[in-house]
Design an enzyme around this catalytic site. Structure first.
Site, short mmCIF file in Angstrom:
data_model
loop_
_atom_site.label_atom_id
_atom_site.label_comp_id
_atom_site.label_asym_id
_atom_site.label_seq_id
_atom_site.Cartn_x
_atom_site.Cartn_y
_atom_site.Cartn_z
N HIS A 376 0.83 -1.20 0.00
CA HIS A 376 0.00 0.00 0.00
C HIS A 376 0.87 1.25 0.00
O HIS A 376 0.52 2.27 -0.61
CB HIS A 376 -0.93 0.00 1.22
CG HIS A 376 -2.04 0.98 1.13
ND1 HIS A 376 -2.08 2.12 1.94
CD2 HIS A 376 -3.16 1.03 0.37
CE1 HIS A 376 -3.19 2.80 1.66
NE2 HIS A 376 -3.85 2.17 0.72
N CYS A 377 2.01 1.18 0.68
CA CYS A 377 2.89 2.33 0.79
C CYS A 377 3.45 2.81 -0.55
O CYS A 377 3.82 3.97 -0.69
CB CYS A 377 4.07 2.00 1.69
SG CYS A 377 3.67 1.47 3.35
N VAL A 378 3.57 1.90 -1.52
CA VAL A 378 4.23 2.25 -2.77
C VAL A 378 3.25 2.36 -3.95
O VAL A 378 3.68 2.45 -5.10
CB VAL A 378 5.34 1.23 -3.12
CG1 VAL A 378 6.41 1.25 -2.03
CG2 VAL A 378 4.79 -0.18 -3.32
#
Length: 385
Positions: A376-378
């Site tokens: 999700h972070c990227v």
């Protein structure tokens, strides 16, 4: 990058994304001053109203997914090639379900195209410092009538912890590339710090946003007002979070996620885990279970069991093993798997139950996880207008 259940070093511990050269510190300080000034001077985004713009929940249909190609050895050191391989794996997997646009520095664009393959579109005109598109990219909004615009959260390197002169401009440059109106929100923050249900409710940690390294001399009420205006929402469910133990000051999206309006999940630690992140996760579950949505309904909260850190593949102290840090794309859920076979299998079954009709893809992203981040972070979704 952002986690509530990961073992992390205490007392000044920071993952590899916190590494700064002297030149990087100078650039970061300059960018910090600029982003703080923009946040104070910015016009506030449109408030929620009939036909007004708001950030939809992530499971709506997407036009594309935006990502960023890391190429900095000063940030990633000897693990850079492994992180690049993980980023490419995520990009190729998402590209099976929807278009993926990868922002890359011009000098690295050929490498990105080679590793990602022909299914991923590499954009060499939007330079980046690092790969955390959730935090640096624009937050797209829709109005329910075919309109699309974007909001920037004035990224400042997670409170001036990492060089970000390029990343501070990514949100506006992507909005320009897409050709949609762009507004700077009246706060400094990151996309991973705020979860939305698309129907008026947000979740966030005080540790990340009500923090002098992002929003000095701003009260929680002032920050909340800016968040609500930017996201077209009317209520924030706040968690205390954990200050200073990771570079993000405890982002929400590795522990608590919205499943639907009035429905959420929390990744839970083992009963034997008792570190600050385990305590934080249990507290988030308690807060959510007692909360109501913007519409007044009591929140329904699911549990997603986290892995046993003694059984995962990585022994890195900064490693993020968050099943909850999954990404929803058209027809699929893209999540991590970490080598605790029982937990990996159970998490896949839970996600399949929570997202019926979607393919559940589990990926080995251990090299990315050593940087404290997940899938999700990227990634950053661009919803269909």
């Amino acid at each position: 990058m952002n986690d509530h259940v990961v073992r992390r070093p205490v007392g000044g511990g920071m993952d590899r994304r916190g590494f700064l050269t002297a030149a990087g510190l100078a650039a970061a300080a300059a960018a910090l001053a600029a982003t703080e000034g923009r946040a104070r001077a910015a016009s506030v985004a449109r408030p929620a109203a009939a036909g007004a713009f708001r950030v939809p929940i992530e499971d709506v249909r997407h036009t594309r997914t935006w990502m960023a190609w890391p190429d900095s050895t000063s940030i990633w050191g000897s693990t850079l090639s492994g992180v690049q391989s993980d980023i490419a794996l995520i990009a190729r997997t998402v590209a099976k379900y929807e278009p993926v646009y990868m922002c890359a520095n011009s000098a690295s664009a050929a490498k990105a195209r080679s590793v990602c393959g022909s299914t991923v579109t590499v954009v060499a005109t939007i330079p980046v410092d690092d790969c955390w598109m959730r935090d640096t990219g624009p937050v797209f909004r829709t109005d329910g009538s075919g309109g699309l615009d974007a909001v920037g959260l004035n990224f400042n390197g997670w409170g001036n912890k990492q060089t970000h002169a390029k990343d501070a401009l990514v949100a506006g440059r992507i909005a320009s590339y897409v050709g949609v109106p762009f507004t700077s929100a009246a706060l400094v923050g990151e996309g991973g710090a705020i979860e939305q249900d698309g129907a008026g409710t947000l979740m966030a940690t005080r540790s990340s946003l009500v923090n002098k390294n992002r929003n000095p001399n701003r009260s929680q009420a002032q920050i909340e007002s800016a968040m609500l205006s930017a996201y077209g929402a009317s209520k924030v469910i706040w968690f205390d979070g954990v200050v200073g133990q990771d570079i993000t000051d405890d982002h929400v999206d590795a522990t608590s996620r919205f499943l639907a309006p009035g429905k959420a999940l929390v990744q839970m630690p083992l009963a034997s885990d008792n570190d600050v992140y385990a305590k934080d996760a249990r507290k988030q579950y308690q807060v959510l279970s007692a909360a109501t949505s913007a519409g007044g309904a009591r929140m329904s909260v699911e549990q997603l069991q986290g892995p046993d850190y003694n059984k995962i593949r990585s022994g890195n102290a900064d490693f993020l093993a968050s099943f909850a840090n999954y990404y929803l794309c058209n027809g699929a859920v893209i999540s991590g798997q970490f080598g605790d076979t029982r937990a990996d299998t159970a998490a896949k079954a839970t996600l399949a139950r929570l997202y019926p009709g979607r393919v559940i893809e589990q990926l080995n992203i251990d090299r990315l996880g050593t940087g404290g981040g997940g899938i999700h972070c990227v990634t950053q979704q661009q919803p269909v207008a």
